[in-house]
Scaffold this motif. Structure first.
Motif: not given
Length: 480
Positions: A200-204, A230-235, A259-261
């Motif tokens: 999702g994140y890296v692909g799309i 995107i609240p994921v480390r490294g993305v 935070g992530h709203a």
């Protein structure tokens, strides 16, 4: 030239300390300790996606500029009403003319960027007020409870001399289900994190980003700021590397302080970036959810003087934060725990909808009346002038009070009457230019209130009719 004419934001005052939440769940979910750093924005009991949206809109569009607004679009996945237009409530609170087009946008984490894309494409000479607001409720003990945050952002879009012109937008629509919430479900159901990240994140999102840059003839090094909500480390780092964008261009995610709203996060981060951007910077904003949106802006010379003409912006609202370490209070405010509120809370909250309609400008817009003969201001508005002289009939003129500073005349802190956040503080305030009203105080500790203190009016939840599922809104006073 179509672009962003003004921007604003709102972040609630309370900041839930993540370490407190993680410690409360350590006996059952020790892995949450990985997310126990920093704090997240936490809405008060009288705040929801509508009230957050109103404050962000006020931050972006001062009263004098609202006549030019021809459309209002509100994006959120946590709106309180399913079959009452939420954007219409925001319109009434801002005292916009009835001819304004209003629309709710939801159904995806991409709703915020989607609404912004719509606003940029639909400009027809009138300005569009585009707002994204989120007060998501997370399941107790979940990662989302620590990661999420409550916030809103607003943008005035239209033709003229923008602070940032739109170079272009690019979108992908793909039914990629990283999480979902059914109609009757209280919480989201998430899928496997690694698959969501890689596919999702890296692909799309990665494909959408590289396609957008190629579409508008830009190289990675042409991008000065990359906004990755995107609240994921490294993305963010993976996406910038894939597109050839320097890692130094990655914007602050505000994860440690806000935070992530949800669907509002891309717009909140864009508003924050514009507060610090210089003329000539290219800003790329990403949105994700059943596909991806990519929006590319270039700041103009106007940003040097106009971006902070009014309002507090993201930085200003973040600066007023108050740490909150009472996890039980958070649970009560979000419905995660049902406390015994006692007999004083047992009274019918039914709203007479006919009266609300007839008095909507006074109740939702805080519009009083001005007596042209004496110059007196009254709230609530009335056709009968009152005061030191005998009562008489007068043709009162509408007199908006929401944007006027009020000062405390009297106050009390009440621990007998029911309130979700005792003590209940209220009193009489007097507005600069005239007019008095009795109102509740919010976002203020009892020892902070004193006679003469300047107060700012804020749009909040007055009460909730739990029996019928209706939320009543009104204006309260908070420290200026």
């Amino acid at each position: 030239m179509i672009g962003i004419l003004a921007c604003g934001a709102y972040v609630p005052r309370l900041r839930l300390q993540r370490a407190t939440v993680a410690a409360a769940h350590a006996w059952f979910a020790p892995a949450l300790k990985a997310h126990d750093k920093g704090e997240r924005a936490m809405a008060n009991w009288d705040e929801d996606a509508i009230t957050l949206a109103v404050e962000a809109a006020r931050d972006a569009a001062p009263e004098a500029s609202r006549e030019a607004i021809g459309a209002l679009v509100l994006a959120s996945t946590s709106l309180p009403f399913a079959d009452r237009q939420n954007a219409g409530i925001v319109k009434e609170s801002l005292n916009l003319r009835d001819q304004v087009f209003t629309q709710d946008v939801g159904g995806s984490q991409k709703a915020g960027t989607g609404a912004l894309v719509q606003a940029l494409r639909a400009s027809n000479g009138e300005h569009t007020l585009c707002i994204a607001s989120e007060r998501a409720v997370s399941k107790p003990g979940s990662e989302a409870e620590l990661i999420n945050g409550d916030a809103a952002a607003a943008f005035v879009i239209g033709e003229g001399e923008p602070i940032a012109r739109c170079i272009g937008t690019h979108s992908l629509s793909v039914d990629f289900v990283d999480h979902f919430r059914g109609r009757d479900a209280a919480f989201d159901y998430g899928w496997e994190a690694r698959w969501v990240r890689d596919e999702g994140y890296v692909g799309i999102v990665g494909n959408a980003l590289t396609q957008a840059l190629a579409k508008f003839g830009l190289a990675g090094e042409d991008v000065h700021r990359l906004i990755v909500p995107i609240p994921v480390r490294g993305v963010a780092e993976a996406l910038s590397k894939q597109a050839g964008i320097p890692a130094t261009a990655i914007g602050d995610s505000l994860g440690a302080s806000l935070g992530h709203a949800g669907c509002a996060q891309p717009l909140v981060l864009l508003a924050h970036a514009l507060e610090h951007a210089q003329p000539g910077e290219r800003i790329v904003v990403l949105g994700f959810g059943q596909g991806a949106d990519v929006l590319i802006f270039e700041t103009t010379p106007a940003i040097a003087t106009r971006v902070r003409e009014h309002g507090r912006g993201v930085s200003g609202w973040l600066a007023r934060g108050k740490p909150e370490s009472n996890y039980l209070k958070y649970l009560f405010f979000t419905g995660g725990v049902d406390l015994d509120t006692g007999m004083r809370a047992e009274f019918d909250q039914k709203q007479p909808l006919t009266a609300l309609y007839r008095n909507r400008s006074a109740v939702l817009g805080l519009v009083g009346g001005h007596d042209p003969e004496s110059g007196a201001v009254q709230y609530p508005p009335s056709g009968i002038a009152v005061g030191a002289q005998a009562a008489r009939i007068s043709k009162f003129e509408p007199y908006p009070l929401a944007e006027r500073t009020a000062r405390v005349l009297t106050f009390t802190a009440d621990r007998l009457a029911f309130t979700p956040d005792p003590p209940g503080c209220y009193g009489m305030v007097e507005f600069d230019g005239g007019g008095r009203m009795v109102t509740e105080f919010t976002d203020a500790d009892a020892d902070q209130i004193e006679v003469g203190r300047p107060m700012r009016m804020t749009f909040r939840i007055k009460s909730v009719d739990a029996r019928r599922g209706f939320v009543k809104y009104f204006w309260k006073a908070m420290p200026a």
